[in-house]
Design a protein around this motif. Structure first.
Motif, short mmCIF file in Angstrom:
data_model
loop_
_atom_site.label_atom_id
_atom_site.label_comp_id
_atom_site.label_asym_id
_atom_site.label_seq_id
_atom_site.Cartn_x
_atom_site.Cartn_y
_atom_site.Cartn_z
N GLU A 179 0.84 -1.21 0.00
CA GLU A 179 0.00 0.00 0.00
C GLU A 179 0.87 1.25 0.00
N MET A 180 1.92 1.28 0.81
CA MET A 180 2.80 2.46 0.86
C MET A 180 3.53 2.65 -0.46
N THR A 181 3.97 1.54 -1.06
CA THR A 181 4.67 1.64 -2.35
C THR A 181 3.74 2.20 -3.41
N GLU A 182 2.52 1.74 -3.43
CA GLU A 182 1.57 2.22 -4.44
C GLU A 182 1.28 3.71 -4.25
N CYS A 183 1.10 4.15 -3.00
CA CYS A 183 0.79 5.56 -2.74
C CYS A 183 1.96 6.48 -3.09
N ALA A 220 0.13 7.36 -13.03
CA ALA A 220 0.16 6.30 -14.03
C ALA A 220 0.79 5.03 -13.48
N SER A 221 1.85 5.17 -12.68
CA SER A 221 2.49 4.01 -12.08
C SER A 221 1.59 3.35 -11.04
N GLN A 222 0.80 4.16 -10.33
CA GLN A 222 -0.17 3.59 -9.38
C GLN A 222 -1.17 2.71 -10.12
N GLU A 223 -1.66 3.21 -11.27
CA GLU A 223 -2.61 2.41 -12.04
C GLU A 223 -1.95 1.12 -12.50
N GLY A 224 -0.69 1.20 -12.93
CA GLY A 224 0.01 0.00 -13.35
C GLY A 224 0.20 -1.00 -12.22
N MET A 225 0.54 -0.49 -11.03
CA MET A 225 0.73 -1.39 -9.90
C MET A 225 -0.60 -2.02 -9.49
N GLU A 226 -1.70 -1.27 -9.56
CA GLU A 226 -3.00 -1.85 -9.27
C GLU A 226 -3.33 -2.99 -10.23
N SER A 227 -2.93 -2.83 -11.49
CA SER A 227 -3.15 -3.90 -12.46
C SER A 227 -2.36 -5.14 -12.08
N VAL A 228 -1.10 -4.95 -11.68
CA VAL A 228 -0.26 -6.09 -11.30
C VAL A 228 -0.82 -6.78 -10.06
N ILE A 229 -1.18 -5.98 -9.05
CA ILE A 229 -1.73 -6.56 -7.82
C ILE A 229 -3.02 -7.31 -8.11
N GLY A 230 -3.87 -6.72 -8.97
CA GLY A 230 -5.12 -7.39 -9.33
C GLY A 230 -4.86 -8.71 -10.03
N ALA A 231 -3.88 -8.73 -10.95
CA ALA A 231 -3.57 -9.97 -11.66
C ALA A 231 -3.03 -11.04 -10.70
N VAL A 232 -2.16 -10.62 -9.77
CA VAL A 232 -1.63 -11.56 -8.78
C VAL A 232 -2.75 -12.08 -7.89
N ALA A 233 -3.67 -11.19 -7.51
CA ALA A 233 -4.79 -11.61 -6.67
C ALA A 233 -5.67 -12.63 -7.38
N ILE A 291 -10.57 -8.88 -12.69
CA ILE A 291 -10.00 -8.89 -14.04
C ILE A 291 -10.45 -7.65 -14.80
N ILE A 292 -11.73 -7.32 -14.70
CA ILE A 292 -12.24 -6.12 -15.37
C ILE A 292 -11.51 -4.88 -14.85
N THR A 293 -11.37 -4.78 -13.53
CA THR A 293 -10.69 -3.62 -12.94
C THR A 293 -9.22 -3.56 -13.35
N SER A 294 -8.55 -4.70 -13.38
CA SER A 294 -7.13 -4.73 -13.77
C SER A 294 -6.96 -4.28 -15.22
N LEU A 295 -7.88 -4.69 -16.09
CA LEU A 295 -7.81 -4.25 -17.48
C LEU A 295 -8.06 -2.75 -17.60
N GLN A 296 -8.96 -2.23 -16.76
CA GLN A 296 -9.24 -0.80 -16.78
C GLN A 296 -8.02 0.01 -16.31
N THR A 297 -7.40 -0.41 -15.22
CA THR A 297 -6.23 0.31 -14.72
C THR A 297 -5.04 0.14 -15.67
N GLY A 319 -1.70 3.23 -19.60
CA GLY A 319 -1.14 3.30 -20.94
C GLY A 319 -0.60 1.99 -21.44
N TRP A 320 -0.87 0.88 -20.74
CA TRP A 320 -0.35 -0.42 -21.15
C TRP A 320 -1.23 -1.11 -22.18
N LEU A 321 -2.53 -0.89 -22.10
CA LEU A 321 -3.48 -1.64 -22.91
C LEU A 321 -4.47 -0.67 -23.53
N ASN A 322 -4.44 -0.57 -24.86
CA ASN A 322 -5.32 0.38 -25.54
C ASN A 322 -6.19 -0.25 -26.61
#
Length: 542
Positions: free
Chosen positions: A55-59, A64-77, A193-199, A204-207
């Protein structure tokens, strides 16, 4: 709140069951529980540290990097919860026996650290999964406070149930419980999965696949219970797009079939493992083929670009980019009259750049020339005419009536940019000056010629607006294609390769286990047969 409650309840109950079963086994064998509790406490502390660190790393990251990290965390989850659902669906009814077997092995080692490690690793797995899954769920929850409350209540209920099972006051059908909660968590993971794709899109990873395919605002009006349940808990947005819908349907369909397909219709474990291994090979080959053979984008532009004059915007000829030796280029400028001028663009003078994600080279070439047949002597009237029918500043006709000694210079500046062998833009700008001396001038006077001469006109040009629009359209197509290329040549192959690895490792474990069991049976049979043969050997009467 409901999603985090179920997560806390299920994950907490798994950890409580593990601890309860180990504790009950140790109690029945008159062993101390101290080593076990050391492992449990260490695992819980480390799980909390992991959650806080994530949580501290993400904050601390940019948006843009926060959105990317949320995608990674969501995929791992999603990976964790899927593996947990499938494992518990298979092992729930044997979990008690397996844990007791492991505990017996730890006791046989006469090592408190072996028992502490067993409890530590078992609880750490559940704690780490819980931290990641709750963190991913918090990011999509409509209220972080209520999500936290749900998680805490779920954990408390899990501890109570675990204590009841330990002391013998509660009986629960673990297989049925985990199958029921597994269905709910499959839907929650689909929402992640939907949220990870949105973040990933916001990072800027998936367009690709961003076209909206449905309007569900009538189903999930903001501020309603339906919105809290469907969007807040299950993660289904009111405006799903193409890639979100396809990913959600594939995940829900595939995982539901794998978990809830009737047991009597499933192939035997060894046959299923071999099928999984073959499927992993197909996915690996598909990933390799996409990575190696998906065609890259090639910028398609005509070889010749039409020119217009910078002043009147009238046709002024055409320009062509030519490749020369030494990785350099040359502009071949042909005027409307047919005169061809060659302008060298040295490789070492190129400035690297980027347009629409495409690497470019840019040049700014300057040269000065003396016009041919320029008069060495000019009169005052000629100077006034060249200056736009005005007397240049600093020139006094009474004191300096002329004629003057004239030195003519044309400064020509050419700008050009190219991507590969394709010309993106080019323009030329010229300035002609006369340096006057004599006729009483104590120092030279430099006068800019405002009436264009042939030499100046030959260097005042630019590519037409139609060509610029064509280049802009081509670069836009490149951006769109790059998004598709990044997905099909990198992201999808990486996903297929990861799935192939997971399927292969899982299948190999089953096959290796079957092979070991088979070898063990053969050895036992050989030992038994050898013992019987030795018993029935005839005695030596000699």
């Amino acid at each position: 709140m409901l999603a985090t409650f179920i997560i806390g309840l299920r994950e907490g109950l798994e950890a409580a069951l593990i601890v309860g079963i180990i504790a009950a086994f140790l109690r029945n064998n008159s062993k101390s529980l101290f080593a076990m509790w050391v492992g449990v406490v260490l695992a819980l502390v480390l799980s909390v540290i992991v959650g806080i660190a994530l949580e501290m790393t993400e904050c601390a990251l940019p948006q843009a990097s926060q959105e990317g990290m949320e995608s990674v965390i969501g995929a791992v989850a999603v990976f964790f919860v899927t593996g947990m659902i499938m494992w518990m669906n298979t092992h729930a009814h044997n979990m008690k026996k397996e844990l007791e077997t492991d505990a017996a092995e730890a006791i046989s080692q006469s090592s408190a650290w072996a028992l502490a490690s067993m409890a530590f690793l078992a609880v750490l797995k559940e704690g780490f999964e819980t931290s990641v899954f709750l963190l991913a769920t918090f990011s999509v929850a409509q209220s972080a406070m209520w999500a936290a409350v749900g998680a805490v209540i779920g954990l408390i209920v899990a501890v109570i149930i675990g204590c009841g099972i330990y002391f013998g006051g509660i009986r629960i059908n673990l297989s049925r419980f985990f199958r029921f909660t597994g269905l709910f968590l499959i839907l929650v993971a689909g929402g992640l999965i939907i949220t990870s794709l949105q973040t990933a899109h916001e990072a800027g990873w998936l367009n690709i696949g961003q076209q909206r395919i449905a309007d569900l605002s009538w189903l999930v009006p903001p501020g309603t219970i339906r919105s809290a349940l469907i969007t807040g808990v299950l993660g289904i947005p009111p405006d799903p797009n193409q890639i979100q819908t396809v990913a959600w349907l594939l995940y829900i369909g595939i995982v539901s079939v794998m978990v809830y397909w009737p047991a009597h219709r499933r192939p035997a474990p060894v046959k299923a493992a071999r099928l999984s291994l073959a499927f992993a090979g197909v996915m690996a080959l598909a990933a390799l083929a996409l990575f190696l053979f998906y065609p890259p984008f090639t910028l398609q532009l005509p070889g010749n670009a039409p020119l217009v004059s910078s002043a009147e915007q009238t046709p002024a000829g055409q320009v062509q980019l030519l490749v020369t030796a030494g990785n350099g280029y040359r502009l071949s400028v042909q005027s409307a009259a047919g005169k061809i001028t060659q302008i060298t663009l040295p490789a070492d003078a190129a400035i690297p750049g980027e347009r629409a994600g495409l690497p470019t080279r840019e040049w700014n070439i300057k040269k000065s020339v003396t016009p041919a047949q320029a008069p060495d002597v000019v009169t005052l009237d000629q100077v006034v005419a060249l200056y736009g029918n005005r007397i240049p500043i600093g020139l006094n006709p009474a004191m300096h009536p002329g004629p003057y000694q004239a030195q003519w210079t044309v400064h020509c500046s050419v700008q050009a940019s190219a991507a590969g062998d394709a010309l993106l833009d080019a323009s030329g700008h010229a300035e002609e000056v006369i340096t006057l001396s004599g006729s009483g001038l104590q120092s030279s006077r430099t006068v800019t010629v405002r009436t264009p001469t042939d030499e100046v006109s030959a260097c005042n040009w630019q590519v037409s607006s139609a060509w610029q629009q064509r280049v802009s359209d081509a670069l836009q197509q490149h951006e769109i294609y790059q998004d598709n290329y990044r997905f099909w040549a990198y992201m999808l192959p990486a996903l297929l390769a990861a799935l192939a690895l997971i399927f292969a490792v899982s299948a190999l474990r089953v096959l290796l286990k079957f092979r070991n069991e088979r070898s063990s049976v053969i050895r036992e049979y050989d030992l038994s047969f050898g013992s019987q043969s030795h018993t029935h050997l005839p005695k030596n009467k000699g």
